[in-house]
Design an enzyme around this catalytic site. Structure first.
Site, mmCIF file in Angstrom:
data_model
loop_
_atom_site.group_PDB
_atom_site.id
_atom_site.type_symbol
_atom_site.label_atom_id
_atom_site.label_comp_id
_atom_site.label_asym_id
_atom_site.label_seq_id
_atom_site.Cartn_x
_atom_site.Cartn_y
_atom_site.Cartn_z
ATOM 1 N N CYS A 2 37.953 42.148 29.419
ATOM 2 C CA CYS A 2 37.524 43.352 28.717
ATOM 3 C C CYS A 2 36.050 43.206 28.344
ATOM 4 O O CYS A 2 35.573 42.115 28.054
ATOM 5 C CB CYS A 2 38.301 43.644 27.448
ATOM 6 S SG CYS A 2 40.051 43.888 27.705
ATOM 7 N N ARG A 27 34.183 42.821 34.004
ATOM 8 C CA ARG A 27 35.099 42.101 33.111
ATOM 9 C C ARG A 27 36.502 42.710 33.085
ATOM 10 O O ARG A 27 37.425 42.131 32.517
ATOM 11 C CB ARG A 27 34.528 42.079 31.694
ATOM 12 C CG ARG A 27 33.195 41.395 31.596
ATOM 13 C CD ARG A 27 32.673 41.453 30.183
ATOM 14 N NE ARG A 27 33.500 40.698 29.287
ATOM 15 C CZ ARG A 27 33.370 39.402 29.033
ATOM 16 N NH1 ARG A 27 32.418 38.727 29.607
ATOM 17 N NH2 ARG A 27 34.184 38.787 28.200
ATOM 18 N N ASN A 104 38.654 42.625 22.666
ATOM 19 C CA ASN A 104 38.806 41.794 23.864
ATOM 20 C C ASN A 104 39.574 40.552 23.431
ATOM 21 O O ASN A 104 39.161 39.881 22.494
ATOM 22 C CB ASN A 104 37.408 41.421 24.376
ATOM 23 C CG ASN A 104 37.448 40.304 25.405
ATOM 24 O OD1 ASN A 104 38.417 40.173 26.141
ATOM 25 N ND2 ASN A 104 36.386 39.500 25.447
ATOM 26 N N HIS A 509 53.992 18.537 58.084
ATOM 27 C CA HIS A 509 55.059 18.277 57.107
ATOM 28 C C HIS A 509 55.650 19.575 56.576
ATOM 29 O O HIS A 509 56.327 19.578 55.555
ATOM 30 C CB HIS A 509 54.523 17.403 55.970
ATOM 31 C CG HIS A 509 54.039 16.069 56.461
ATOM 32 N ND1 HIS A 509 54.893 15.076 56.897
ATOM 33 C CD2 HIS A 509 52.786 15.581 56.654
ATOM 34 C CE1 HIS A 509 54.190 14.038 57.303
ATOM 35 N NE2 HIS A 509 52.905 14.324 57.167
ATOM 36 N N LYS A 608 36.465 39.306 36.030
ATOM 37 C CA LYS A 608 35.538 38.189 36.257
ATOM 38 C C LYS A 608 35.744 37.058 35.251
ATOM 39 O O LYS A 608 35.718 35.895 35.610
ATOM 40 C CB LYS A 608 34.102 38.722 36.166
ATOM 41 C CG LYS A 608 33.038 37.678 36.360
ATOM 42 C CD LYS A 608 32.698 37.526 37.804
ATOM 43 C CE LYS A 608 31.675 36.457 38.063
ATOM 44 N NZ LYS A 608 31.936 35.783 39.339
HETATM 45 C C1 F6R Z 1 37.322 33.361 42.229
HETATM 46 C C2 F6R Z 1 36.848 33.303 40.866
HETATM 47 C C3 F6R Z 1 37.732 32.709 39.841
HETATM 48 C C4 F6R Z 1 36.895 31.910 38.817
HETATM 49 C C5 F6R Z 1 37.806 31.428 37.667
HETATM 50 C C6 F6R Z 1 37.055 30.565 36.683
HETATM 51 O O1 F6R Z 1 36.361 33.892 43.083
HETATM 52 O O2 F6R Z 1 35.773 33.750 40.563
HETATM 53 O O3 F6R Z 1 38.729 31.919 40.407
HETATM 54 O O4 F6R Z 1 36.307 30.826 39.464
HETATM 55 O O5 F6R Z 1 38.338 32.540 37.008
HETATM 56 O O6 F6R Z 1 36.002 31.264 36.099
HETATM 57 P P1 F6R Z 1 34.847 30.497 35.342
HETATM 58 O O7 F6R Z 1 34.110 29.707 36.350
HETATM 59 O O8 F6R Z 1 33.999 31.566 34.713
HETATM 60 O O9 F6R Z 1 35.510 29.621 34.328
#
Ligand code: F6R
Length: 613
Positions: A2, A27, A104, A509, A608
């Site tokens: 969020c 986000r 959030n 496997h 994100k």
């Molecule tokens: C995949 C991706 C996610 C982040 C994960 C960790 O492309 O972006 O798998 O890598 O959510 O996020 P951070 O690095 O911000 O802790």
């Protein structure tokens, strides 16, 4: 997840809020909404507009019916409690409609609070935990919003960032955070808040990140910060070192493609200033005594998703160069078992955002057990950077696309530098060996440029042999394995094509049963001590009808006999191949997703920054 934005000042708030939401939409994009303070026949009111789906839906509604006012809040949602619909969209109001609040995070005791508030006569219209907080703050309101927020948030358990306005206090926004990010910024005659500096940089680069359990009161004349008891407090103040252009697409059709192409520069930036005048490695941000590093007897690398894959790559480098045993762990698992930690354990936490809830919790668990915690993060002032004992910054600039690309390569660079620093501190490598490895890394940006030139071939493959793939398997050995996992993650998250990464030696496997005629397999087949073994594994899948794309080392003409398609990367030190081989896989995933007409920058169901467990 969020995104929250808030503005109070002399200008119309709505354009500032909508613009801010656009930068924060990565986000979460299940719904979006705004609350504006205005007057109706001279009486102050709060007006709310909200819409399920992407911000564009809200923008369309606001074009028809714009909301006036110079103080307001905005929110873009990634749903946790309650399905994504108009009713559950933020902002939420109390029963009177005079208080509006955005949130959030997750309120853990919301069921109990909801019952208590129902008993006190409050009604609820949504399924969200946020509405409970709106009612709780309204319940405690006695004419001072900041006091009501302080009192209410003492009752709330969980991780949250909230911001609220009340019609009786025109021009005032009150915000509070615990384990979820919130930054504030001031300019002449206006104050702003946002979940991420990306929402503020168009207005100011001098920002203050609120710390846990701090309450900020924003007015056009400035901001005051207190703790939950009302005593004056101060957040973490810093200056953002990138400007607003860095968060624009700059002519690329998607942020993801732009960020893939930014990798040479991002790697270059991440390597700047890592040696002193004598050529010895220095890590200025790493507030760690080299003496302590000498006594480290175990390293854990802990992260989620793509960052975890960077951690897997680092395992090979740290063990090989520094000679310390390393375990790579998924952050959401780490603290639910009993990792054996001590003051001689180094826990390296990796997070692009520095706000991932599981990674933060892992860091705090490790600190509780006396381990030294190092953060590798891209965001200066992020929660992880503040909470770790030491930090190594990646300098990737803002990463907007949900699928991580340049953050990944810069994380590997930062982790490799950390591995060499450990090796130097522990005298596991001679100084000139460290220098040689660093020099090899400094050559990488130019090599990355060469790999990027093969984009056309990967786009053709995405439209050709891989076009109708129902699944794609990625296989690798040694440092190729984390890249196989990352290639599969990239493809599935943005194209929704089923993809899995496997250790090539494990295929027989079990997973090889999945192969049928024409099934695409991507093999990480660069030169190295497992090259011959990998070629045998390619033969095994080819014998079952697989169509193989090999990522191989330039000059390896023998690979043609094994694979149907080959993309080449320049020859580098074996441990550095991941930095090059991941790029064709990023491009393949990108072009397959574009061909399937997917929403590349905002794939379904994802956000994100994952600030909930
Ligand atoms: C995949 C991706 C996610 C982040 C994960 C960790 O492309 O972006 O798998 O890598 O959510 O996020 P951070 O690095 O911000 O802790």
């Amino acid at each position: 997840m969020c995104g929250i934005i808030g503005y109070t000042g002399g200008a119309w708030a709505l354009p500032v809020l909508v613009e801010g939401l656009r930068t924060l939409e990565y986000r979460g994009y299940d719904s979006a909404g705004v609350a504006l303070m205005d007057t109706d026949d001279g009486s102050p009111v709060v007006r709310v507009a909200k819409h399920s789906g992407k911000l564009a839906n809200l923008e369309e509604a606001l074009r028809e019916r714009p909301l006036p006012g110079s103080t307001g809040l905005g929110h873009t949602r990634w749903a946790t409690h309650g399905v994504p619909n108009d009713r559950n969209a933020h902002p939420h109001t109390d029963d009177s409609g005079r208080l509006a609040l955005v949130h959030n995070g997750i309120i853990e005791n919301y069921t109990q609070l909801r019952e208590e508030l129902s008993d006190r006569g409050h009604g609820f219209r949504s399924d969200t935990d946020t509405e409970v907080v709106a009612c709780l703050v309204a319940d405690r309101y006695r004419g001072e919003l900041a006091a009501a927020v302080r009192e209410a948030m003492c009752r709330v358990r969980g991780a949250f960032a909230i911001a609220a306005v009340h019609a009786d206090e025109p021009g005032t926004i009150v915000a509070c955070r615990r384990e979820a990010p919130l930054v504030i910024g001031c300019m002449d005659g206006a104050s702003l808040l946002a979940s991420d500096v990306a929402g503020l940089v168009a207005h100011t680069r001098d920002v203050e990140a609120l710390l846990d359990d701090q309450v900020a009161t924003l007015t056009p004349n400035g901001v005051t910060v207190t703790d939950l008891g009302g005593a004056p407090a101060q957040g973490h103040r810093y200056r953002v070192d990138w400007d607003v252009d860095a968060a624009e697409k700059q002519g690329y059709p998607h942020f993801m493609l732009k960020e893939i192409h930014e990798q040479p520069q991002a790697v270059r930036d991440t390597l700047i200033g890592r040696t002193d005048a004598d050529g010895r490695l220095v890590l200025d941000e790493l507030r760690c005594d080299p003496d302590e590093l000498r006594h480290v007897d175990k390293v854990y690398v802990v992260a989620c998703g793509t960052s975890y894959h960077a951690g897997l790559v680092a395992k090979y480098a740290i063990e090989h160069w520094a000679g310390v045993p390393v375990e790579a762990e998924i952050a959401s698992e780490f603290r639910y078992r009993d990792p054996i930690l001590s003051s001689h354990t180094l826990v390296v936490t990796i997070s692009q955002s520095g706000e991932t809830a599981d990674t933060l919790a892992a860091a705090s668990h490790a600190r509780d057990q006396q381990a030294r915690v190092v953060a590798v993060t891209n965001v200066v002032g992020s929660s992880l950077a503040r909470e770790a004992d030491a930090v190594v910054y990646t300098r990737a600039g803002p990463e907007i696309a949900v699928a991580s690309t340049k953050a990944f390569t810069t994380q590997i660079v930062a982790l490799d530098v950390l591995a060499l620093y450990l090796a130097q501190a522990r005298r596991a490598l001679f100084p000139d060996e460290c220098r040689d490895h660093l020099a090899r890394m400094e050559a990488l940006p130019a090599l990355l440029e060469q790999v990027l030139k093969q984009e056309g071939e990967l786009a053709e493959l995405a439209a050709g042999s891989f076009a109708d793939a129902g699944y794609v398997m990625f296989v690798g050995r040694h440092v190729g394995l984390p890249i196989a996992l990352e290639g599969a993650l990239k493809l599935k998250e943005i194209s929704y094509v089923h993809a899995e990464g496997f250790p090539a030696g494990e295929m027989k496997h079990g997973p090889i049963a999945l192969i049928d005629a024409g099934g695409p397999v991507v093999a990480l087949a660069t030169r190295g001590h497992v090259h011959g073994k990998l070629l045998s594994n390619i033969q095994e899948v080819k014998a079952r009808g697989a169509v193989v794309l090999a990522v191989a080392t330039e000059g390896d003409t023998a690979i043609d006999a094994h694979a149907d398609h080959v993309v080449y990367v320049p020859e580098v030190h074996e441990l550095l191949y991941p930095l090059l081989t991941v790029v064709p896989l990023q491009l393949l995933g990108y072009h397959m997703a574009v061909r399937l007409d997917r929403d590349v920058d905002q794939p379904r169901n994802l956000a994100k920054t994952v600030t909930v467990e």
